[in-house]
Design a protein around this motif. Structure first.
Motif, PDB file in Angstrom:
ATOM      1  N   THR A 154       1.668   9.065  -4.860  1.00 18.24           N
ATOM      2  CA  THR A 154       2.031   7.747  -4.331  1.00 18.24           C
ATOM      3  C   THR A 154       2.399   6.800  -5.465  1.00 18.24           C
ATOM      4  O   THR A 154       3.368   6.035  -5.366  1.00 18.24           O
ATOM      5  CB  THR A 154       0.884   7.165  -3.486  1.00 18.24           C
ATOM      6  OG1 THR A 154       0.635   8.038  -2.370  1.00 18.24           O
ATOM      7  CG2 THR A 154       1.229   5.787  -2.957  1.00 18.24           C
ATOM      8  N   MET A 197       5.752   7.831  -6.924  1.00 12.02           N
ATOM      9  CA  MET A 197       6.865   7.447  -6.055  1.00 12.02           C
ATOM     10  C   MET A 197       6.872   5.948  -5.747  1.00 12.02           C
ATOM     11  O   MET A 197       7.513   5.500  -4.806  1.00 12.02           O
ATOM     12  CB  MET A 197       6.811   8.247  -4.750  1.00 12.02           C
ATOM     13  CG  MET A 197       6.929   9.758  -4.957  1.00 12.02           C
ATOM     14  SD  MET A 197       8.435  10.246  -5.827  1.00 12.02           S
ATOM     15  CE  MET A 197       9.686   9.820  -4.613  1.00 12.02           C
ATOM     16  N   HIS A 198       6.131   5.173  -6.562  1.00 12.52           N
ATOM     17  CA  HIS A 198       6.140   3.702  -6.468  1.00 12.52           C
ATOM     18  C   HIS A 198       5.770   3.210  -5.068  1.00 12.52           C
ATOM     19  O   HIS A 198       6.343   2.239  -4.557  1.00 12.52           O
ATOM     20  CB  HIS A 198       7.512   3.158  -6.877  1.00 12.52           C
ATOM     21  CG  HIS A 198       7.989   3.681  -8.196  1.00 12.52           C
ATOM     22  ND1 HIS A 198       7.399   3.348  -9.392  1.00 12.52           N
ATOM     23  CD2 HIS A 198       9.000   4.540  -8.504  1.00 12.52           C
ATOM     24  CE1 HIS A 198       8.028   3.965 -10.387  1.00 12.52           C
ATOM     25  NE2 HIS A 198       8.995   4.697  -9.872  1.00 12.52           N
ATOM     26  N   GLN A 255       6.185   4.593  -2.181  1.00  6.09           N
ATOM     27  CA  GLN A 255       7.086   4.973  -1.087  1.00  6.09           C
ATOM     28  C   GLN A 255       6.361   5.839  -0.054  1.00  6.09           C
ATOM     29  O   GLN A 255       5.600   6.738  -0.397  1.00  6.09           O
ATOM     30  CB  GLN A 255       8.269   5.758  -1.675  1.00  6.09           C
ATOM     31  CG  GLN A 255       9.319   6.172  -0.667  1.00  6.09           C
ATOM     32  CD  GLN A 255      10.490   6.895  -1.332  1.00  6.09           C
ATOM     33  OE1 GLN A 255      10.572   6.942  -2.561  1.00  6.09           O
ATOM     34  NE2 GLN A 255      11.372   7.444  -0.549  1.00  6.09           N
ATOM     35  N   THR A 256       6.597   5.560   1.211  1.00  5.71           N
ATOM     36  CA  THR A 256       6.055   6.394   2.283  1.00  5.71           C
ATOM     37  C   THR A 256       6.834   7.700   2.352  1.00  5.71           C
ATOM     38  O   THR A 256       8.067   7.688   2.360  1.00  5.71           O
ATOM     39  CB  THR A 256       6.153   5.673   3.637  1.00  5.71           C
ATOM     40  OG1 THR A 256       5.466   4.419   3.556  1.00  5.71           O
ATOM     41  CG2 THR A 256       5.543   6.511   4.756  1.00  5.71           C
ATOM     42  N   TYR A 262       9.631  13.927   0.194  1.00 10.53           N
ATOM     43  CA  TYR A 262      10.343  12.679  -0.061  1.00 10.53           C
ATOM     44  C   TYR A 262      11.833  12.993  -0.184  1.00 10.53           C
ATOM     45  O   TYR A 262      12.210  14.166  -0.353  1.00 10.53           O
ATOM     46  CB  TYR A 262       9.875  12.052  -1.378  1.00 10.53           C
ATOM     47  CG  TYR A 262       8.434  11.636  -1.424  1.00 10.53           C
ATOM     48  CD1 TYR A 262       8.061  10.328  -1.136  1.00 10.53           C
ATOM     49  CD2 TYR A 262       7.438  12.543  -1.788  1.00 10.53           C
ATOM     50  CE1 TYR A 262       6.735   9.931  -1.197  1.00 10.53           C
ATOM     51  CE2 TYR A 262       6.106  12.157  -1.846  1.00 10.53           C
ATOM     52  CZ  TYR A 262       5.751  10.855  -1.551  1.00 10.53           C
ATOM     53  OH  TYR A 262       4.447  10.464  -1.609  1.00 10.53           O
ATOM     54  N   THR A 276      -1.752   1.149  -2.664  1.00 11.00           N
ATOM     55  CA  THR A 276      -1.552   2.579  -2.917  1.00 11.00           C
ATOM     56  C   THR A 276      -2.385   3.421  -1.967  1.00 11.00           C
ATOM     57  O   THR A 276      -1.907   4.409  -1.384  1.00 11.00           O
ATOM     58  CB  THR A 276      -1.942   2.920  -4.372  1.00 11.00           C
ATOM     59  OG1 THR A 276      -1.041   2.268  -5.261  1.00 11.00           O
ATOM     60  CG2 THR A 276      -1.902   4.415  -4.626  1.00 11.00           C
ATOM     61  N   THR A 318      -1.331   4.019   1.658  1.00 11.13           N
ATOM     62  CA  THR A 318      -0.351   5.100   1.766  1.00 11.13           C
ATOM     63  C   THR A 318      -1.018   6.458   1.597  1.00 11.13           C
ATOM     64  O   THR A 318      -0.665   7.429   2.278  1.00 11.13           O
ATOM     65  CB  THR A 318       0.760   4.919   0.714  1.00 11.13           C
ATOM     66  OG1 THR A 318       1.371   3.642   0.898  1.00 11.13           O
ATOM     67  CG2 THR A 318       1.820   6.000   0.834  1.00 11.13           C
ATOM     68  N   LYS A 328       6.718   6.971   8.910  1.00 13.10           N
ATOM     69  CA  LYS A 328       7.519   5.774   8.678  1.00 13.10           C
ATOM     70  C   LYS A 328       6.651   4.755   7.946  1.00 13.10           C
ATOM     71  O   LYS A 328       5.423   4.756   8.084  1.00 13.10           O
ATOM     72  CB  LYS A 328       8.008   5.172  10.003  1.00 13.10           C
ATOM     73  CG  LYS A 328       9.007   6.048  10.763  1.00 13.10           C
ATOM     74  CD  LYS A 328       9.449   5.361  12.036  1.00 13.10           C
ATOM     75  CE  LYS A 328      10.460   6.222  12.794  1.00 13.10           C
ATOM     76  NZ  LYS A 328      10.908   5.557  14.052  1.00 13.10           N
ATOM     77  N   PRO A 329       7.252   3.880   7.153  1.00 10.20           N
ATOM     78  CA  PRO A 329       6.452   2.848   6.475  1.00 10.20           C
ATOM     79  C   PRO A 329       5.676   2.002   7.458  1.00 10.20           C
ATOM     80  O   PRO A 329       6.168   1.681   8.557  1.00 10.20           O
ATOM     81  CB  PRO A 329       7.512   2.012   5.740  1.00 10.20           C
ATOM     82  CG  PRO A 329       8.683   2.939   5.571  1.00 10.20           C
ATOM     83  CD  PRO A 329       8.673   3.806   6.800  1.00 10.20           C
ATOM     84  N   ARG A 335       4.082  -4.344   7.041  1.00 10.79           N
ATOM     85  CA  ARG A 335       3.363  -5.013   5.963  1.00 10.79           C
ATOM     86  C   ARG A 335       2.582  -6.208   6.474  1.00 10.79           C
ATOM     87  O   ARG A 335       1.698  -6.698   5.830  1.00 10.79           O
ATOM     88  CB  ARG A 335       4.355  -5.439   4.867  1.00 10.79           C
ATOM     89  CG  ARG A 335       4.984  -4.243   4.131  1.00 10.79           C
ATOM     90  CD  ARG A 335       3.958  -3.482   3.346  1.00 10.79           C
ATOM     91  NE  ARG A 335       4.524  -2.311   2.705  1.00 10.79           N
ATOM     92  CZ  ARG A 335       3.821  -1.449   1.979  1.00 10.79           C
ATOM     93  NH1 ARG A 335       2.528  -1.634   1.832  1.00 10.79           N
ATOM     94  NH2 ARG A 335       4.382  -0.404   1.413  1.00 10.79           N
TER      95      ARG A 335
END
Length: 369
Positions: free
Chosen positions: A220, A223-224, A226-227, A256, A341, A344, A365-366, A369
């Motif tokens: 995680t 991949m910064h 990213q979901t 990913y 982090t 995720t 999916k993300p 927020r």
């Protein structure tokens, strides 16, 4: 007028010095729970720590508390049985949570209501509803929630991630992470720990959660935040006589765009291991223990075995890091311990459990927020 200005300057300097000293004062911490065996490492170290002062221990099992009091020669006055009473009477800066994973939400929410931050042992939670409730509490009360992984304090991991971030490996296409040991019973996990560690409700799963979280945490950050697009997992129990309720071996494929990660958590390794392999279009970096690496870059004919640079002092241990975060010296955003982090990470673990149970790939999916 000159004398007045000089006196004022000296006064301001004195105030500034006192403020700086205050900012560096050891943080006050309360341990909540003694059923997680990792607490022993902290109890061995806290007396020589200049970063934190232990002000209380909350453990409702008085027999267990008495064992720890004797083993670590602790002051009897440190021990409490009620969390709320302890928070009200000791006013700590943070709680260090060594309960079952299931109990993380309860403790974090209780501390947050007092404006108190938390550091819990990995993973963050057992379910996504608990994960999101923890995130909501942290936001509402503006507290820090950090997750402690042993591998966060490995300079080898930091250097491997740095090589990837700096583009030295090119585009990272494949990641393989091995984590685990011979099994909790096999390595002698204590009687206060083993029952809940092998309970699918109190721990979330077996090796899938216990060691799958390490790799999910590392990728995680790689991949910064990213979901992933999808998660596919298989689990099995090779030792049903020992672990009848949970898996003791798992493989998780995390997909990913243009990258795949393969996580291999297990209680069936022939020895304890926590290592990561990064393969990019221009090179590879393989971690070897806490500080070793194996690297090879495009055009090189042989591997090198460099030692990773030491971590910055404020990021070298969990207590130093926690103190630095609470003092405002380090921002806990997007790193291995941070809440964002680990939300995720929980998506990945939850999807892996669903995939293993259903036999199907889980698309992600993300989160809002």
């Amino acid at each position: 007028m000159l004398k007045l200005s000089r006196s004022l300057l000296l006064l301001l300097l004195a105030v500034s010095t006192l403020q700086a000293q205050s900012a560096k004062a050891p943080i006050r911490v309360v341990i909540v729970g003694l059923v997680h065996g990792h607490v022993q490492g902290f109890l061995r170290d806290f007396q020589k720590s200049q970063d934190a002062t232990l002000v209380a221990i909350v453990e409702p099992d008085t027999a267990l508390a008495a064992r720890y009091e004797k083993k670590f020669s602790l002051d009897h006055s440190l021990f409490h049985t009620d969390l709320e009473e302890t928070l009200n009477s000791t006013h700590p800066d943070a709680v260090l949570v060594y309960t079952t994973i299931l109990d993380h939400r309860r403790v974090i929410e209780a501390a947050a209501k007092h404006g108190i931050s938390s550091m819990v042992e990995k993973p963050l939670a057992t379910t996504m509803p608990d994960t999101l409730a923890i995130r909501d509490a942290a936001r509402k009360y503006r507290v820090h929630v950090l997750v402690n992984y042993e591998t966060t304090w490995y300079s080898s991991n930091a250097q491997a991630l740095r090589l990837a971030k700096d583009g030295k490996l090119g585009d990272v296409r494949k990641v393989v992470v091995h984590d685990g040991h011979e099994g909790p019973r096999e390595i002698g996990v204590g009687p206060e720990w083993l029952p809940w560690l092998t309970d699918p409700v109190k721990n979330g799963a077996g090796s899938l959660f216990d060691f799958g979280c390490y790799g999910a945490d590392l990728i995680t950050v790689l991949m910064h935040g990213q979901t992933p697009l999808s998660v596919t997992a298989v689990t099995q129990t090779d030792k049903p006589g020992i672990y009848p309720k949970v898996d003791d071996d798992a493989t998780i494929i995390v997909r990913y765009p243009k990258m795949q990660a393969v996580l291999m958590p297990s209680w069936n390794w022939s020895f304890a291991r926590k290592d990561m392999e990064l393969y990019g279009t221009q090179g590879m970096a393989l971690t070897v223990g806490p500080s070793g690496l194996r690297t090879r870059f495009q055009g090189e004919k042989e591997e090198s075995s460099p030692t990773a640079p030491a971590l910055p002092a404020q990021e070298s241990t969990s207590l130093k890091y926690l103190a630095a975060v609470l003092h405002g010296e380090v921002k806990d955003l997007g790193d291995l311990t941070s809440l964002d982090t680990n939300v995720t990470v929980m998506q990945i673990l939850d999807a892996a459990r669903t995939s293993a149970n259903s036999g199907h790939t889980v698309n992600l999916k993300p989160l809002p927020r």
